[in-house]
Enzyme design. Structure first.
Site, mmCIF file in Angstrom:
data_model
loop_
_atom_site.group_PDB
_atom_site.id
_atom_site.type_symbol
_atom_site.label_atom_id
_atom_site.label_comp_id
_atom_site.label_asym_id
_atom_site.label_seq_id
_atom_site.Cartn_x
_atom_site.Cartn_y
_atom_site.Cartn_z
ATOM 1 C CG ASP A 62 -1.853 1.126 1.309
ATOM 2 O OD1 ASP A 62 -2.388 1.484 0.248
ATOM 3 O OD2 ASP A 62 -2.065 1.678 2.399
ATOM 4 C CB THR A 95 -1.584 6.018 -2.281
ATOM 5 O OG1 THR A 95 -1.499 4.604 -2.127
ATOM 6 C CG2 THR A 95 -2.696 6.534 -1.413
ATOM 7 C CB THR A 96 1.093 3.004 -5.791
ATOM 8 O OG1 THR A 96 0.969 2.423 -4.499
ATOM 9 C CG2 THR A 96 2.431 2.639 -6.369
ATOM 10 C CG ASP A 392 -6.811 0.888 0.466
ATOM 11 O OD1 ASP A 392 -6.854 1.737 1.374
ATOM 12 O OD2 ASP A 392 -5.757 0.490 -0.057
#
Length: 555
Positions: A62, A95-96, A392
């Protein structure tokens, strides 16, 4: 002719980097952060093991968790970490992607700076491109989704979990996710509002991930306060108290003088009667379960047990608020004011043993606006990673219902945006055109990275994707398991629109902000600063100016 004296406006231990050096330094730091998480992108992404100074281990892929756990010190790198945090706060997933796009935008910008394109022009072109992306995503790429579209919402949850620790049980968990989010959705005039804090997640090591379950009500990680109380109560009428069930202390300092033993006994009897009256009041209102945010006196516990009332003490404030939402009750701060209308209702309140710990299940609530999910797994690291994946999924399903829009996954939107941006660049003109084209190139880092992480050839993959999108197949994305380009709607790879709009927006903002910095002034000295290797700020040997033993602050 006299020599001119140089003028020093900064203290001598201030470091300053200017111009091209400052830009390169910042860009390289931001790219390093992006590279750190790049290998975790997509279903075939690898995990990172993070060990902190205490030896605690976190295993995750994550993006935001990795960046939070890494102790990043460089100011420009911190700005990229902020991109991940914003993405996490706003959407909960992607997010990545956001960090990887930010890093690639800066890499493309560096090439333009080397060609003597001014950073202000690059920043202006990036802003134009980011605005155009929002327009294309909303008008051409997204599809509407409603709260009743159970299948598509499940696909949104599955997509968010794929590649994370929860993947093996994603069928079970995606069903739980959609049920949980629909339970806590509040309908408003504009649509739906979803506060995902109302989905309470409890973790218990033991069992398999598939044993995770959703409770239409609350799971409270507490046990009854007295062994004489019932283990379960049907048709529960629940009193929620934020005041202690104890003898009230006086507000002012008071002294009571007792001259003989009878008075002492009277005093104790009176205290006992006060507690008895409090319990009687609870019984008279009709409550058979009590959740108390504060303490419960031993004597009060005894009386509650005698009346067959199940009680819990020191419940968390957040749990009390969720119980109120789940059972329809009100939290009362004065027992004397307790009324029948304040009671919450549940079909059953029962104490169950889970992995050796007692927990209270408040179930069969009529219309629970707050629900609980219990996450199971073989080890603590598994449970933690499943919790992150589930969190998530809950967030993205909530966002999809709130916005009512989803897009295909598998890098399909990025390839489509790159294609449309190149057409748009021609209409921009001037040097900004170069920046818009660079923005389009940067977006293609997503399909390239997905291909690399899956062990596929990134160039061949990109050529296949581009050719499909040129024939107006805007949902063509990469199936990382087979290496083929397929229709992502049919494959069920779906993400909320906000994942993409937010990722591109915050990545572009961070990149333009870093680009516009041409001077970095860092003051090292001053009290309380970390000392360098020599025992003084900035690492001057043995103190500043060579003075013995850390005289740094005394100059």
């Amino acid at each position: 002719m006299s020599m001119r004296q140089p003028v020093f406006i900064l203290s001598e231990d201030t470091e300053r980097t200017r111009g091209r050096d400052a830009q390169e330094n910042n860009i390289n730091a931001a790219k390093a952060v992006s590279e750190a998480v790049r290998t975790t992108l997509g279903p075939k992404g690898m995990d990172k093991m993070l060990v902190d100074s205490l030896g605690d281990v976190v295993i995750t892929n994550d993006g935001v968790t990795i960046l939070k756990e890494m102790d990043i010190d460089h100011p420009a790198a911190k700005m990229v970490v902020e991109v991940a945090k914003t993405q996490e706060d706003e959407v909960g997933d992607g997010t990545t992607t956001a960090v990887v796009i930010a890093g690639e935008l800066l890499k493309q910008a560096q090439d333009l700076i080397d060609q003597d394109v001014h950073p202000t022009i690059i920043a202006s072109g990036f802003r134009l491109a980011a605005n155009k992306c929002q327009e294309i995503l909303e008008e051409d790429v997204s599809v509407d989704v409603s709260v009743d579209d159970q299948e598509r919402l499940k696909k949104v949850a599955e997509t968010a979990m794929t590649g994370k620790g929860a993947e093996s049980a994603r069928d079970t968990l995606s069903e739980l996710t959609v049920k949980a989010v629909k339970s806590v959705a509040d309908e408003t005039a504009e649509g739906y509002e979803i506060d995902t804090d109302n989905v309470k997640i409890e973790k218990k090591v033991g069992g398999r991930v598939e044993d995770s379950e959703l409770v239409d009500g609350m799971i409270i990680d507490k046990e009854k306060v007295h062994p004489g109380m019932p283990d379960s109560v049907d048709e529960a009428k629940i009193a929620l108290l934020s005041t202690p069930l104890e003898v009230q202390e006086t507000e002012v300092d008071a002294e009571i003088q007792i001259t003989n033993p009878d008075q002492l006994q009277q005093f104790l009897d009176e205290e006992e009667n006060m507690l008895k009256d409090l319990v009687q009041k609870i019984k008279d209102v009709g409550a058979n379960v009590v959740f108390c945010q504060k303490g419960i006196d031993d004597m009060a516990q005894h009386y509650l047990a005698k009346e067959g009332i199940l009680a819990v003490r020191r419940a968390k404030k957040s749990d009390m608020e969720k119980l109120a939402r789940a059972t329809g009750g009100s939290v009362v701060s004065n027992i004397k004011e307790l009324d029948k209308e304040d009671l919450g209702h549940a079909g059953k309140v029962e104490q169950q043993k889970i992995s050796g710990d007692n927990m209270l299940y408040v179930t069969e609530c009529e219309n629970p606006k707050s629900v609980s999910v219990i996450i199971r797994g073989g080890t603590e690291h598994v449970v933690d990673e499943v919790e992150r994946a589930f969190n998530d999924a809950v967030r993205v399903v909530g966002v999809a219902i709130e916005d009512g829009s989803v897009v295909a996954g598998g890098s399909a939107p990025e390839v489509e945006l790159a294609l449309k941006l190149r057409d748009y660049a021609a209409s921009v003109g001037g040097r900004e055109q170069l920046a818009v084209e660079s923005f389009a190139n940067a977006l293609e880092i997503v399909p390239r990275t997905l291909a690399e992480n899956a062990g596929l050839d990134p160039i061949d993959t990109l050529v296949d994707l581009r050719s499909q999108h040129e024939t107006d197949d805007f949902a063509a994305g990469l199936d990382v398991f087979t290496g083929e380009v397929i229709d992502m709607w049919e494959a069920g790879v779906v993400e909320p629109l906000r994942v993409k709009t937010q990722a591109i927006d915050s990545a572009a903002e961070a990149a333009t902000m870093i680009l516009r910095i041409d001077d970095v002034i860092s003051g090292k000295g001053g009290e309380g600063e970390e000392e360098g290797p020599g025992g003084a700020p900035g690492g001057a040997p043995g103190g500043m100016g060579g003075m013995p033993g850390g005289m740094g602050g005394m100059m």
